[in-house]
Every structure is written in structure tokens, then in C-alpha cells.
Motif scaffolding. Structure first.
Motif, PDB file in Angstrom:
ATOM      1  N   ASP A  29      10.742   0.957  16.616  1.00  0.00           N
ATOM      2  CA  ASP A  29       9.467   1.625  16.872  1.00  0.00           C
ATOM      3  C   ASP A  29       8.325   0.683  16.498  1.00  0.00           C
ATOM      4  O   ASP A  29       8.128   0.358  15.320  1.00  0.00           O
ATOM      5  N   ILE A  30       7.531   0.261  17.488  1.00  0.00           N
ATOM      6  CA  ILE A  30       6.474  -0.712  17.204  1.00  0.00           C
ATOM      7  C   ILE A  30       5.381  -0.133  16.321  1.00  0.00           C
ATOM      8  O   ILE A  30       4.652  -0.877  15.662  1.00  0.00           O
ATOM      9  N   ASN A  31       5.240   1.206  16.286  1.00  0.00           N
ATOM     10  CA  ASN A  31       4.251   1.801  15.390  1.00  0.00           C
ATOM     11  C   ASN A  31       4.557   1.477  13.933  1.00  0.00           C
ATOM     12  O   ASN A  31       3.648   1.312  13.117  1.00  0.00           O
ATOM     13  N   VAL A  32       5.843   1.400  13.594  1.00  0.00           N
ATOM     14  CA  VAL A  32       6.224   1.051  12.227  1.00  0.00           C
ATOM     15  C   VAL A  32       5.836  -0.388  11.918  1.00  0.00           C
ATOM     16  O   VAL A  32       5.358  -0.696  10.819  1.00  0.00           O
ATOM     17  N   HIS A  33       6.015  -1.294  12.898  1.00  0.00           N
ATOM     18  CA  HIS A  33       5.618  -2.693  12.689  1.00  0.00           C
ATOM     19  C   HIS A  33       4.118  -2.778  12.389  1.00  0.00           C
ATOM     20  O   HIS A  33       3.695  -3.460  11.445  1.00  0.00           O
ATOM     21  N   ASP A  34       3.330  -2.104  13.225  1.00  0.00           N
ATOM     22  CA  ASP A  34       1.882  -2.111  13.031  1.00  0.00           C
ATOM     23  C   ASP A  34       1.497  -1.467  11.695  1.00  0.00           C
ATOM     24  O   ASP A  34       0.618  -1.957  10.976  1.00  0.00           O
ATOM     25  N   GLN A  35       2.149  -0.362  11.382  1.00  0.00           N
ATOM     26  CA  GLN A  35       1.856   0.346  10.138  1.00  0.00           C
ATOM     27  C   GLN A  35       2.088  -0.568   8.942  1.00  0.00           C
ATOM     28  O   GLN A  35       1.247  -0.654   8.028  1.00  0.00           O
ATOM     29  N   TRP A  36       3.220  -1.253   8.914  1.00  0.00           N
ATOM     30  CA  TRP A  36       3.506  -2.181   7.813  1.00  0.00           C
ATOM     31  C   TRP A  36       2.436  -3.261   7.725  1.00  0.00           C
ATOM     32  O   TRP A  36       1.945  -3.585   6.630  1.00  0.00           O
ATOM     33  N   ALA A  37       2.037  -3.810   8.875  1.00  0.00           N
ATOM     34  CA  ALA A  37       1.071  -4.907   8.871  1.00  0.00           C
ATOM     35  C   ALA A  37      -0.285  -4.461   8.322  1.00  0.00           C
ATOM     36  O   ALA A  37      -0.890  -5.144   7.499  1.00  0.00           O
ATOM     37  N   VAL A  38      -0.764  -3.293   8.752  1.00  0.00           N
ATOM     38  CA  VAL A  38      -2.106  -2.872   8.337  1.00  0.00           C
ATOM     39  C   VAL A  38      -2.117  -2.281   6.933  1.00  0.00           C
ATOM     40  O   VAL A  38      -3.088  -2.458   6.187  1.00  0.00           O
ATOM     41  N   GLU A  39      -1.045  -1.588   6.551  1.00  0.00           N
ATOM     42  CA  GLU A  39      -1.007  -1.034   5.194  1.00  0.00           C
ATOM     43  C   GLU A  39      -0.776  -2.111   4.151  1.00  0.00           C
ATOM     44  O   GLU A  39      -1.248  -1.993   3.007  1.00  0.00           O
ATOM     45  N   SER A  40      -0.067  -3.176   4.516  1.00  0.00           N
ATOM     46  CA  SER A  40       0.209  -4.244   3.551  1.00  0.00           C
ATOM     47  C   SER A  40      -1.048  -5.027   3.181  1.00  0.00           C
ATOM     48  O   SER A  40      -1.053  -5.774   2.201  1.00  0.00           O
TER      49      SER A  40
END
Length: 409
Positions: free
Chosen positions: A310-321
Motif C-alpha cells: 500500500d503506497i499510502n503506508v510508504h508516504d505515511q512513514w516518510a512524512v511522519e518520520s
């Protein structure tokens, strides 16, 4: 890099904050239609730093009213309905439902008109809406969406699955006019040239990936001011996604998936996304507390992140990190950040316009001209390198002509 003062100016969204004032001049997603219940409606909504409740007025119209803060509220973005108490004499904001999303206007004067975007004029049968919670500031959530280069790395799939089995998933289609999977295009041509043009609604962002045999892959995405994007999901479907501030340190993404072809399979798309989110707050099941389900074995052979498909998880990790609010005093932007640079300049111009009493200078604030804004063009195509612009336009027109609803521009 920018100063801390400027970073605060462009990120914070409370009622008295400069970026908050800009957001209040636009309709903002406040809830999904799916969240509304029959009978007595009391839906908690936290939006732009204000604690609100969605309800119906005496005429039956949806409105937002200020609510009292609840003691021990957890999570703060979705308290129990039993705790809701409206503040008598507090602000009342109008609400309009559009294809699965309830939009609220929290600004001064009469609300602006809605532009004639594809996600608004397509019939309900061809639009599916969903949302998800990210624990970070809205601006870093938006900025990843206007970075065309990140998809070649953050969303790199080391294997190409059959697009026929990938309905409702981004980057799983074949690139237009070719049998090459989009995942292969992004993987093999990771450093696009980026062109950015200002438009009536925000920015048009064109990513050019120069391929073998004098061919160019053209991917057109858009920034819709102040905090939305419009991007291609597949040859038949586009995504219009708002990055909506809950407060300074949390946001929701609200997405309308719009089909130019067949009606959307809402049951399937909802089921796909509910596997990754919990209700009622639409928080992702993969998050900081469980390291986004990182799997080092998967990272070796399947995905760049090792965090699932799920690419939303990739984006979520990047922005939350990056932290709750990204520290931009230490960043170093480059050529690949052209759209981010242009957007920040646009946001600062909008802030200045409001500070000098000239709100008409904000994008899409002309109540006569805004309804005439259509589109925007969001697609991908492969063409001869010397004719990529015409090929991109032709691909968009061909898709629109075949649509069973009025998608003309």
C-alpha cells in the motif's frame, strides 16, 4: 533552508495563523458521507484547529457548530459522540456534500463557488471517497504529493504484478500506449525532468522520464490550491486528494477516486482500504507504534520500504518520520523540488494578499470565474520525445471523449 519564523508562518493553521487564514477562504473536507448516520446526527469534527460538531439545522441542512472541549479526550481527533456539547452563540459554518465528502467553509463572507473539477461533475456512480489519518503537519503531507521524483524510490516495487489483478491500486496499471507496467517505468527511469506551470487553480507539474528509442514518458499531476493534488491513478481513474489540517500536528487525507470509464466498484475499494485502517477515526493500522510493519525480508526482494504494497503506508512513514512539523531550517532543496519551491512562493503570496486586504488575489476566489475552471489534466503517456506535449493532450482528450459522463474541457 528557511527561517523558523517562516516555517511557522506556512505550517500553523489556527484561526489567527497566516496559513490558517488562507485555508479558511476555501471549502475544506470535514467528513465522509459514510460517517453520517440516520436520525439524530452529532458527528465530531476537528478541523483547522477548531473543535466542532456536524449536525443539521432546523431546515435539515448540514452545518458545523463549535463544541465544548471534552475532559480526557482521546484520541483528540475523534471523541465519543456522547461527550459532544455545542457552544451556544459560537460560530456556525455551512456544509455541502459532494460525491461522498462533506465540505465546510470556515472563512469570512460568502463561500466561494466550487470549480468544475472532474471529481465534482462526475456522477456519484463514478466516484469513490475515502480518508486516512496522518500524524504530522498538513504541509509535509502535501509536499510529498507534489514531488514527482519520490515515486521512483519510495514506491519502488522490485517485482511487477499483473495489472489485471490490481483494480483500485495506484502505479499498478500499464503506462499509456505501451505494455510496460508503470512500476517498471518508475523503477528504470527514476530521475525525471520536472516542469512547473502556474494555473488558475494552482500548479501543473509535468514529469518527463526520457526512455530508450527517443521516447519520453509524460506524467502530468497538479497542485490545487491551497492543499490538494490531482494525479493519475491509472489510465481510467484519477485521484483528487486534499491534505486537511486537523491541527498543527495532525491531518487527514481525503481522496476522491474518479473514473472516466466504468462505474467504480465502491465495495471493493472500501474493503481494500478498510484492511489498512480502523474505524471510526480512519487511523492506519500500520503506524509508528508498530514500525509500519517493516519486514527486512520483503525489503530485499519486493519493495523499497519493506512496508507492504500500500503506497499510502510508504508516504505515511516518510512524512511522519520528519516529526510532527518538519524542520525546514535544515533542508536543502534542489532541482527536483521545483514544484515545492513554487508552491511555497504561491502560499506566501496568498498570505501577503490577505495581510494587505486583497483576498481577491488568491487562486480561485473570483466567484464568477471559478465555476468555469475544468479538469484538470492528470494522466500519463509515452510519446516521441519531440512531441510529448501534444501526445499528452491527445491522450487526455481521448479518455474524456470515451467517458459516459460529460468530461469535456
Amino acid at each position: 533552508m528557511i527561517t523558523q519564523k517562516l516555517n511557522d508562518q506556512i505550517t500553523r493553521i489556527g484561526p489567527d495563523a497566516p496559513a490558517g487564514a488562507v485555508h479558511r477562504h476555501y471549502w475544506q473536507p470535514a467528513a465522509l458521507t459514510d460517517e453520517l448516520t440516520a436520525g439524530d446526527l452529532m458527528l465530531p469534527v476537528n478541523l483547522l484547529g477548531e473543535r466542532l460538531v456536524m449536525m443539521r439545522d432546523e431546515a435539515g441542512a448540514l452545518i458545523l457548530r463549535a463544541r465544548e472541549a471534552s475532559a480526557g479526550e482521546a484520541p483528540s481527533h475523534h471523541p465519543a459522540r456522547a461527550e459532544l456539547r455545542v457552544i451556544e452563540g459560537g460560530p456556525v459554518y455551512p456544509v455541502v456534500e459532494k460525491n461522498g465528502i462533506c465540505f465546510a467553509y470556515m472563512g469570512p463572507g460568502e463561500p466561494p463557488a466550487f470549480p468544475n473539477f472532474d471529481c465534482f461533475r462526475a456522477p456519484d456512480s463514478h466516484v469513490f471517497a475515502f480518508k486516512g489519518l496522518w500524524e504530522c503537519n498538513w504541509l509535509q503531507a502535501l509536499e510529498i504529493g507534489i514531488d514527482p521524483g519520490h515515486a521512483s524510490f519510495l514506491h519502488r516495487f522490485l517485482q511487477d504484478e499483473d495489472p489485471e489483478d490490481s483494480y483500485g491500486k495506484q502505479f499498478r496499471d500499464k503506462a499509456a500506449n505501451t505494455d510496460m507496467p508503470m512500476t517498471q517505468v518508475l523503477r528504470e527511469y527514476p530521475r525525471p525532468d520536472i516542469e512547473v506551470d502556474e494555473t488558475a487553480f494552482g500548479l501543473k507539474i509535468t514529469a518527463l522520464r526520457h526512455m530508450a528509442n527517443d521516447l519520453t514518458h509524460v506524467r502530468v499531476t497538479n497542485q490545487i490550491f491551497p492543499s490538494a493534488i490531482c494525479i493519475p491513478m491509472s489510465r481510467e481513474m484519477i485521484i483528487t486528494q486534499w491534505h486537511v489540517p486537523i491541527d498543527d500536528e495532525n491531518c487527514y487525507w481525503y481522496t476522491m477516486f474518479t473514473s472516466f470509464d466504468k462505474p467504480v466498484n465502491k465495495d471493493l475499494m472500501r474493503a481494500q482500504r478498510l484492511k489498512e485502517h480502523r474505524l471510526p477515526d480512519y487511523a492506519p493500522l500500520k503506524n509508528q507504534s508498530n514500525h509500519y510493519h517493516f519486514d527486512p525480508e520483503e525489503q530485499k526482494s519486493l519493495t523499497y520500504t519493506g512496508m507492504g504494497m500500500d503506497i499510502n503506508v510508504h508516504d505515511q512513514w516518510a512524512v511522519e518520520s520528519m516529526g510532527a512539523i518538519q524542520d525546514r531550517t535544515r533542508e536543502h532543496l534542489g532541482r527536483g523540488d521545483a514544484a515545492i519551491i513554487r508552491y511555497r512562493l504561491m502560499l506566501r503570496k496568498a498570505i501577503k494578499a490577505l495581510e494587505t486586504g486583497k483576498p481577491e488575489r488568491l487562486p480561485m476566489q473570483d466567484r464568477q470565474e471559478t465555476p468555469a475552471i475544468v479538469g484538470p489534466l492528470s494522466n500519463d503517456a509515452i510519446a516521441d520525445s519531440d512531441d510529448w506535449l501534444a501526445a499528452s493532450l491527445a491522450s487526455d482528450i481521448e479518455r474524456r471523449k470515451a467517458a459516459p459522463w460529460n468530461a469535456t474541457v
